[in-house]
Design a protein around this motif. Structure first.
Motif, PDB file in Angstrom:
ATOM      1  N   ALA A  59     -53.457 -26.728  15.369  1.00 17.05           N
ATOM      2  CA  ALA A  59     -53.859 -27.085  14.005  1.00 17.05           C
ATOM      3  C   ALA A  59     -55.383 -27.256  13.880  1.00 17.05           C
ATOM      4  N   SER A  60     -55.892 -26.989  12.679  1.00 18.44           N
ATOM      5  CA  SER A  60     -57.299 -27.301  12.375  1.00 18.44           C
ATOM      6  C   SER A  60     -57.415 -28.695  11.789  1.00 18.44           C
ATOM      7  N   ALA A  61     -56.323 -29.166  11.161  1.00 16.72           N
ATOM      8  CA  ALA A  61     -56.336 -30.491  10.527  1.00 16.72           C
ATOM      9  C   ALA A  61     -54.978 -31.156  10.749  1.00 16.72           C
ATOM     10  N   VAL A  62     -55.007 -32.501  10.829  1.00 17.99           N
ATOM     11  CA  VAL A  62     -53.785 -33.259  11.094  1.00 17.99           C
ATOM     12  C   VAL A  62     -53.746 -34.451  10.140  1.00 17.99           C
ATOM     13  N   ALA A  63     -52.595 -34.664   9.495  1.00 17.27           N
ATOM     14  CA  ALA A  63     -52.394 -35.874   8.689  1.00 17.27           C
ATOM     15  C   ALA A  63     -51.377 -36.749   9.418  1.00 17.27           C
ATOM     16  N   PHE A  64     -51.763 -37.981   9.721  1.00 14.31           N
ATOM     17  CA  PHE A  64     -50.874 -38.930  10.391  1.00 14.31           C
ATOM     18  C   PHE A  64     -50.198 -39.802   9.337  1.00 14.31           C
ATOM     19  N   GLY A  65     -48.875 -39.990   9.424  1.00 15.90           N
ATOM     20  CA  GLY A  65     -48.172 -40.816   8.456  1.00 15.90           C
ATOM     21  C   GLY A  65     -47.143 -41.721   9.112  1.00 15.90           C
ATOM     22  N   SER A  66     -47.121 -42.963   8.651  1.00 16.80           N
ATOM     23  CA  SER A  66     -46.112 -43.923   9.140  1.00 16.80           C
ATOM     24  C   SER A  66     -45.958 -45.022   8.091  1.00 16.80           C
ATOM     25  N   PRO A  67     -44.762 -45.560   7.938  1.00 18.84           N
ATOM     26  CA  PRO A  67     -44.670 -46.791   7.156  1.00 18.84           C
ATOM     27  C   PRO A  67     -45.434 -47.899   7.878  1.00 18.84           C
ATOM     28  N   THR A  68     -45.905 -48.864   7.136  1.00 22.55           N
ATOM     29  CA  THR A  68     -46.464 -50.059   7.776  1.00 22.55           C
ATOM     30  C   THR A  68     -45.302 -50.964   8.153  1.00 22.55           C
ATOM     31  N   TYR A  69     -45.232 -51.259   9.429  1.00 27.51           N
ATOM     32  CA  TYR A  69     -44.205 -52.150   9.979  1.00 27.51           C
ATOM     33  C   TYR A  69     -44.915 -53.337  10.642  1.00 27.51           C
ATOM     34  N   MET A  70     -44.617 -54.517  10.207  1.00 29.78           N
ATOM     35  CA  MET A  70     -45.199 -55.714  10.815  1.00 29.78           C
ATOM     36  C   MET A  70     -46.724 -55.587  10.957  1.00 29.78           C
ATOM     37  N   GLY A  71     -47.353 -55.074   9.868  1.00 32.40           N
ATOM     38  CA  GLY A  71     -48.814 -55.009   9.835  1.00 32.40           C
ATOM     39  C   GLY A  71     -49.442 -53.914  10.669  1.00 32.40           C
ATOM     40  N   GLY A  72     -48.698 -52.875  10.981  1.00 31.22           N
ATOM     41  CA  GLY A  72     -49.272 -51.764  11.745  1.00 31.22           C
ATOM     42  C   GLY A  72     -48.355 -50.559  11.678  1.00 31.22           C
ATOM     43  N   PRO A  73     -48.685 -49.489  12.423  1.00 27.70           N
ATOM     44  CA  PRO A  73     -47.795 -48.324  12.420  1.00 27.70           C
ATOM     45  C   PRO A  73     -46.466 -48.664  13.092  1.00 27.70           C
ATOM     46  N   ALA A  74     -45.424 -47.942  12.711  1.00 27.91           N
ATOM     47  CA  ALA A  74     -44.117 -48.140  13.340  1.00 27.91           C
ATOM     48  C   ALA A  74     -44.204 -47.827  14.838  1.00 27.91           C
ATOM     49  N   ALA A  75     -43.373 -48.503  15.613  1.00 28.72           N
ATOM     50  CA  ALA A  75     -43.361 -48.296  17.068  1.00 28.72           C
ATOM     51  C   ALA A  75     -43.107 -46.828  17.414  1.00 28.72           C
ATOM     52  N   GLN A  76     -42.298 -46.165  16.598  1.00 31.25           N
ATOM     53  CA  GLN A  76     -41.995 -44.754  16.873  1.00 31.25           C
ATOM     54  C   GLN A  76     -43.262 -43.905  16.748  1.00 31.25           C
ATOM     55  N   PHE A  77     -44.116 -44.217  15.750  1.00 28.09           N
ATOM     56  CA  PHE A  77     -45.375 -43.483  15.632  1.00 28.09           C
ATOM     57  C   PHE A  77     -46.260 -43.770  16.840  1.00 28.09           C
ATOM     58  N   LYS A  78     -46.280 -45.039  17.255  1.00 19.23           N
ATOM     59  CA  LYS A  78     -47.127 -45.419  18.396  1.00 19.23           C
ATOM     60  C   LYS A  78     -46.663 -44.713  19.672  1.00 19.23           C
ATOM     61  N   ALA A  79     -45.343 -44.525  19.799  1.00 15.42           N
ATOM     62  CA  ALA A  79     -44.833 -43.805  20.981  1.00 15.42           C
ATOM     63  C   ALA A  79     -45.344 -42.360  20.973  1.00 15.42           C
ATOM     64  N   PHE A  80     -45.350 -41.741  19.779  1.00 17.24           N
ATOM     65  CA  PHE A  80     -45.932 -40.386  19.665  1.00 17.24           C
ATOM     66  C   PHE A  80     -47.407 -40.431  20.094  1.00 17.24           C
ATOM     67  N   ALA A  81     -48.161 -41.410  19.539  1.00 15.97           N
ATOM     68  CA  ALA A  81     -49.604 -41.494  19.841  1.00 15.97           C
ATOM     69  C   ALA A  81     -49.828 -41.663  21.346  1.00 15.97           C
TER      70      ALA A  81
END
Ligand SMILES: Cc1cc2nc3c(=O)[nH]c(=O)nc-3n(C[C@H](O)[C@H](O)[C@H](O)COP(=O)(O)O)c2cc1C
Length: 184
Positions: A59-81
């Motif tokens: 990709a040339s560009a990336v959009a990251f998206g997650s619901p806010t869970y407990m004041g931060g990204p969801a754990a599932q997004f963090k696992a990806f990161a």
């Protein structure tokens, strides 16, 4: 045509609705890969989906998206990161454009922290951050309703996303597509 990867986690569909709106905004100017982070790709806390990471490689560009869970990204997004750490070692994603979007149940539900996390993730990878150039509260059509210029912050009103949030998501997609074309 440059590729825009929209990488997101969503359970009840709100973040997914935003991801599709970002894609609509970029349509025609970029190829689009909608990459949903699946909870069952996480085994013993580790995210396994090499194909998704390879899509970002292209990709040339990336959009990251997650619901806010407990004041931060969801754990599932963090696992990806966390699974991107090999790419970080080689700075494989350096120079790509990055942006973020999130949602929450409350107007001031600490969405800014989720967007801050996305921008730090982008910085770790040497990516170039793309915020919103819409002054909050000043746009005649009501875009950037919550006044967040780091990225798109939204919240549910009467259990649904206001049209102004969807318009802001479309605008973010359009802006990402322009930047990806310049950068490519
Ligand atoms: C575990 C959990 C934690 C949450 N924490 C927050 C929060 O900190 N702030 C907020 O505004 N909303 C919070 N919410 C509400 C979600 O962000 C909201 O329901 C969102 O629309 C879910 O996104 P999705 O439809 O894409 O799954 C939380 C929801 C859950 C399930």
């Amino acid at each position: 045509m440059p590729l825009l990867a929209i990488v997101y986690f969503s359970i009840t569909g709100t973040t997914e609705t935003l991801a599709h709106a970002v894609a609509r905004g970029a349509a025609g100017a970029t190829e689009i890969a909608l990459c949903r982070i699946a909870g069952d790709a996480i085994v013993s806390g580790r995210f396994h989906n090499e194909a998704l990471l390879e899509t970002i490689d292209r990709a040339s560009a990336v959009a990251f998206g997650s619901p806010t869970y407990m004041g931060g990204p969801a754990a599932q997004f963090k696992a990806f990161a966390d699974s991107s750490s090999d790419r970080w070692t080689r700075q494989r994603w350096a120079g790509k454009i990055a942006a973020g979007f999130t949602t929450g149940a409350c107007a001031g539900g600490d969405q800014l922290h989720t967007l801050s996390y996305f921008s730090i993730l982008a910085a770790q990878h040497g990516m170039l951050w793309c915020g919103l150039d819409i002054p909050g509260g000043e746009d005649s059509s009501g875009r950037n309703r919550l006044g967040s210029q780091l990225g798109l912050a939204t919240h549910l009103v009467d259990r649904t996303l206001p049209q102004s949030d969807l318009s802001t998501a479309e605008y973010l997609g359009e802006r990402l597509a322009k930047m990806a074309s310049r950068n490519g």
